[in-house]
Scaffold this motif. Structure first.
Motif, PDB file in Angstrom:
ATOM      1  N   ALA A  29       0.499   7.871  21.403  1.00 46.15           N
ATOM      2  CA  ALA A  29       1.502   8.836  22.084  1.00 46.15           C
ATOM      3  C   ALA A  29       1.662   9.977  21.838  1.00 46.15           C
ATOM      4  O   ALA A  29       0.018  10.469  20.875  1.00 46.15           O
ATOM      5  CB  ALA A  29       3.231   7.632  20.993  1.00 46.15           C
ATOM      6  N   LYS A  30       3.012  10.668  21.760  1.00 44.30           N
ATOM      7  CA  LYS A  30       2.813  12.531  21.656  1.00 44.30           C
ATOM      8  C   LYS A  30       2.536  12.953  19.917  1.00 44.30           C
ATOM      9  O   LYS A  30       2.650  11.802  18.288  1.00 44.30           O
ATOM     10  CB  LYS A  30       4.129  13.105  21.664  1.00 44.30           C
ATOM     11  CG  LYS A  30       4.614  13.076  23.242  1.00 44.30           C
ATOM     12  CD  LYS A  30       5.790  13.540  22.581  1.00 44.30           C
ATOM     13  CE  LYS A  30       6.433  12.739  23.485  1.00 44.30           C
ATOM     14  NZ  LYS A  30       8.369  13.005  23.682  1.00 44.30           N
ATOM     15  N   ALA A  31       0.945  13.420  19.814  1.00 44.09           N
ATOM     16  CA  ALA A  31       1.201  14.167  18.647  1.00 44.09           C
ATOM     17  C   ALA A  31       0.784  13.096  17.186  1.00 44.09           C
ATOM     18  O   ALA A  31       1.226  13.280  16.152  1.00 44.09           O
ATOM     19  CB  ALA A  31       2.280  14.929  17.431  1.00 44.09           C
ATOM     20  N   PRO A  32      -0.249  11.709  17.659  1.00 47.31           N
ATOM     21  CA  PRO A  32      -0.889  11.235  17.124  1.00 47.31           C
ATOM     22  C   PRO A  32      -1.152  11.664  15.300  1.00 47.31           C
ATOM     23  O   PRO A  32      -2.070  12.624  15.697  1.00 47.31           O
ATOM     24  CB  PRO A  32      -2.178  10.024  17.001  1.00 47.31           C
ATOM     25  CG  PRO A  32      -2.154  11.067  18.176  1.00 47.31           C
ATOM     26  CD  PRO A  32      -1.349  11.408  18.733  1.00 47.31           C
ATOM     27  N   PRO A  56      10.829   5.970  10.677  1.00 44.02           N
ATOM     28  CA  PRO A  56      11.919   5.924  11.811  1.00 44.02           C
ATOM     29  C   PRO A  56      11.478   7.215  13.721  1.00 44.02           C
ATOM     30  O   PRO A  56      11.986   6.757  14.245  1.00 44.02           O
ATOM     31  CB  PRO A  56      12.775   6.610  10.868  1.00 44.02           C
ATOM     32  CG  PRO A  56      12.559   7.521  10.655  1.00 44.02           C
ATOM     33  CD  PRO A  56      11.624   7.016   9.753  1.00 44.02           C
ATOM     34  N   PHE A  57       9.877   7.284  13.047  1.00 45.87           N
ATOM     35  CA  PHE A  57       9.308   8.274  13.542  1.00 45.87           C
ATOM     36  C   PHE A  57       7.731   7.528  14.319  1.00 45.87           C
ATOM     37  O   PHE A  57       7.145   8.952  14.030  1.00 45.87           O
ATOM     38  CB  PHE A  57       9.651   9.454  13.864  1.00 45.87           C
ATOM     39  CG  PHE A  57      10.877  10.340  13.545  1.00 45.87           C
ATOM     40  CD1 PHE A  57      11.384  10.681  14.008  1.00 45.87           C
ATOM     41  CD2 PHE A  57      11.300  10.305  12.282  1.00 45.87           C
ATOM     42  CE1 PHE A  57      13.125  11.541  13.841  1.00 45.87           C
ATOM     43  CE2 PHE A  57      12.266  12.042  11.879  1.00 45.87           C
ATOM     44  CZ  PHE A  57      13.020  11.880  13.343  1.00 45.87           C
ATOM     45  N   CYS A  58       7.810   6.610  14.837  1.00 39.92           N
ATOM     46  CA  CYS A  58       6.523   5.890  14.873  1.00 39.92           C
ATOM     47  C   CYS A  58       5.249   6.181  15.334  1.00 39.92           C
ATOM     48  O   CYS A  58       4.229   6.276  14.795  1.00 39.92           O
ATOM     49  CB  CYS A  58       6.368   4.440  13.844  1.00 39.92           C
ATOM     50  SG  CYS A  58       7.048   3.317  15.734  1.00 39.92           S
ATOM     51  N   ALA A 145      16.494   5.454  18.341  1.00 39.99           N
ATOM     52  CA  ALA A 145      17.032   6.721  18.129  1.00 39.99           C
ATOM     53  C   ALA A 145      16.788   6.131  16.039  1.00 39.99           C
ATOM     54  O   ALA A 145      17.540   5.615  16.192  1.00 39.99           O
ATOM     55  CB  ALA A 145      18.194   6.906  18.775  1.00 39.99           C
ATOM     56  N   LEU A 146      16.858   7.756  16.196  1.00 42.58           N
ATOM     57  CA  LEU A 146      16.778   7.527  14.415  1.00 42.58           C
ATOM     58  C   LEU A 146      18.205   6.993  14.063  1.00 42.58           C
ATOM     59  O   LEU A 146      18.499   6.810  13.077  1.00 42.58           O
ATOM     60  CB  LEU A 146      16.610   9.065  14.313  1.00 42.58           C
ATOM     61  CG  LEU A 146      17.235   9.567  12.541  1.00 42.58           C
ATOM     62  CD1 LEU A 146      16.135   8.948  12.002  1.00 42.58           C
ATOM     63  CD2 LEU A 146      17.265  11.180  12.363  1.00 42.58           C
ATOM     64  N   SER A 147      19.168   7.645  15.025  1.00 42.85           N
ATOM     65  CA  SER A 147      20.503   7.120  14.754  1.00 42.85           C
ATOM     66  C   SER A 147      21.335   6.254  14.777  1.00 42.85           C
ATOM     67  O   SER A 147      22.237   5.383  13.831  1.00 42.85           O
ATOM     68  CB  SER A 147      21.637   8.433  15.442  1.00 42.85           C
ATOM     69  OG  SER A 147      21.186   7.566  17.275  1.00 42.85           O
ATOM     70  N   ASN A 161       6.693  10.987  10.033  1.00 44.53           N
ATOM     71  CA  ASN A 161       6.141  12.150  10.242  1.00 44.53           C
ATOM     72  C   ASN A 161       6.787  12.882  11.481  1.00 44.53           C
ATOM     73  O   ASN A 161       7.037  12.309  12.834  1.00 44.53           O
ATOM     74  CB  ASN A 161       4.754  12.011  10.979  1.00 44.53           C
ATOM     75  CG  ASN A 161       3.576  13.101  11.923  1.00 44.53           C
ATOM     76  OD1 ASN A 161       3.483  12.261  12.408  1.00 44.53           O
ATOM     77  ND2 ASN A 161       4.573  13.730  11.592  1.00 44.53           N
ATOM     78  N   PRO A 162       7.880  13.501  11.676  1.00 50.43           N
ATOM     79  CA  PRO A 162       8.945  13.809  12.397  1.00 50.43           C
ATOM     80  C   PRO A 162       9.006  14.551  13.607  1.00 50.43           C
ATOM     81  O   PRO A 162       7.226  15.342  13.354  1.00 50.43           O
ATOM     82  CB  PRO A 162      10.079  14.171  11.817  1.00 50.43           C
ATOM     83  CG  PRO A 162       9.824  14.613  10.501  1.00 50.43           C
ATOM     84  CD  PRO A 162       8.758  13.694   9.766  1.00 50.43           C
ATOM     85  N   PRO A 163       8.850  14.573  14.728  1.00 54.89           N
ATOM     86  CA  PRO A 163       8.592  15.924  15.360  1.00 54.89           C
ATOM     87  C   PRO A 163       8.863  16.935  14.867  1.00 54.89           C
ATOM     88  O   PRO A 163       9.442  17.565  14.522  1.00 54.89           O
ATOM     89  CB  PRO A 163       9.312  15.648  16.583  1.00 54.89           C
ATOM     90  CG  PRO A 163      10.110  14.975  16.999  1.00 54.89           C
ATOM     91  CD  PRO A 163      10.195  14.047  15.237  1.00 54.89           C
TER      92      PRO A 163
END
Ligand SMILES: C[S@@+](CC[C@H](N)C(=O)[O-])C[C@H]1O[C@@H](n2cnc3c(N)ncnc32)[C@H](O)[C@@H]1O
Length: 265
Positions: A29-32, A56-58, A145-147, A161-163
């Motif tokens: 996915a993005k930025a592994p 939560p940002f797996c 989503a995180l929420s 590892n959040p964006p």
């Protein structure tokens, strides 16, 4: 074989591909994260491999997959991919004795590992990677989503590892996301320990959380920082670091005062 100035060197590749290429992460996915960095984050965080673990940002699932491998004491790579097992001098019995002594054959806990991401493609990639790694049954994946996260009441570790800013993401959106992260963790993760990887510490100020410790790590030659909160009561900084420091020679502990300065930089 290498010939240089009338000398011939013959080298034998005893280990195969680079260790961070575990072989399971074909879908990204993005930025592994590098697999070894994800494993290092878990070790440095002091996760006990029995308590719940939440990411939560797996993204492509690197952290939860490495957590499941760690909990099961699975080797980073299958034996079939390790070349020195095939050398004539390899002492199989000796290695098998060492594995048995390390507890490799004893019953192991099955911790609750929860992984989510708001991106459906990321969750599909993470599930496919977990399947290849042989740990899909040990991880609860969901697209959310995180929420919308719902951590269990029994506290554990958030390792994530959040964006942290690419040309795809606007700074203002990220500030809002980090502020939301602070609110969500405060409201739903009381008593949890928190380890957040970030290259841009100033975003973390938006969380309103006070991080007690910071550790510097390398990700493919780039310096990244792991910020931790909630450890003081459970793990002394020395203990938390020693387990990871064995594997990560470039781990540097930074005192809280220094950590605060860095967050302001
Ligand atoms: C830096 S990537 C994580 C990479 C992951 N550690 C890996 O190795 O693949 C950050 C992830 O956060 C996700 N994300 C961004 N905003 C989110 C939100 N509000 N809720 C949940 N996930 C979010 C993105 O979809 C992305 O997959």
């Amino acid at each position: 074989m290498r010939l240089e100035n009338d000398y011939c060197s013959i080298s034998v590749d005893s280990s195969g591909a680079l260790l961070h290429r575990r072989g399971y992460r074909l879908a990204t996915a993005k930025a592994p994260l590098r697999e070894t960095l994800a494993a290092g984050m878990l070790l440095v965080s002091g996760w006990d491999t029995a308590s719940p673990l939440l990411d939560p940002f797996c993204g492509s699932g690197t952290i939860p997959i490495e957590a499941a491998l760690l909990a099961k004491k699975y080797p980073a790579r299958p034996k079939s991919a390790i070349r020195f097992y095939e050398l004539a001098q390899f002492r199989r019995h000796g290695v098998e004795r060492l594995v048995a002594r390390s507890g490799g054959n004893s019953p192991l806990p099955s911790p609750l590992i929860i992984a989510s991401d708001r991106d459906a493609g990321a969750i599909r990639a993470a599930q496919a990677n977990a399947e290849r790694a042989g740990v899909s049954e040990g991880i609860e994946f969901s697209r959310r989503a995180l929420s919308a996260i719902e951590p269990p009441a029994c506290p554990g570790w958030v390792v994530t590892n959040p964006p942290y800013g690419t040309r795809l993401t606007h700074q203002k959106d990220l500030r809002n996301l980090y502020a939301q992260m602070g609110n969500v963790f405060r409201a739903r993760c009381a008593g949890w320990r928190l380890a957040v990887l970030c290259t841009r510490p100033y975003f973390l100020r938006n969380t309103g959380l006070e991080f007690e410790e910071e550790v510097s790590l390398m990700n493919g030659g780039l310096k990244v920082r792991l910020f931790m909160e909630g450890f003081r009561r459970f793990v002394t900084p020395g203990q938390a670091l020693s387990s990871g420091a064995d594997l990560l020679p470039d781990v540097i502990a930074v005192r809280k005062s220094e950590s605060q300065n860095l967050m302001n930089s």
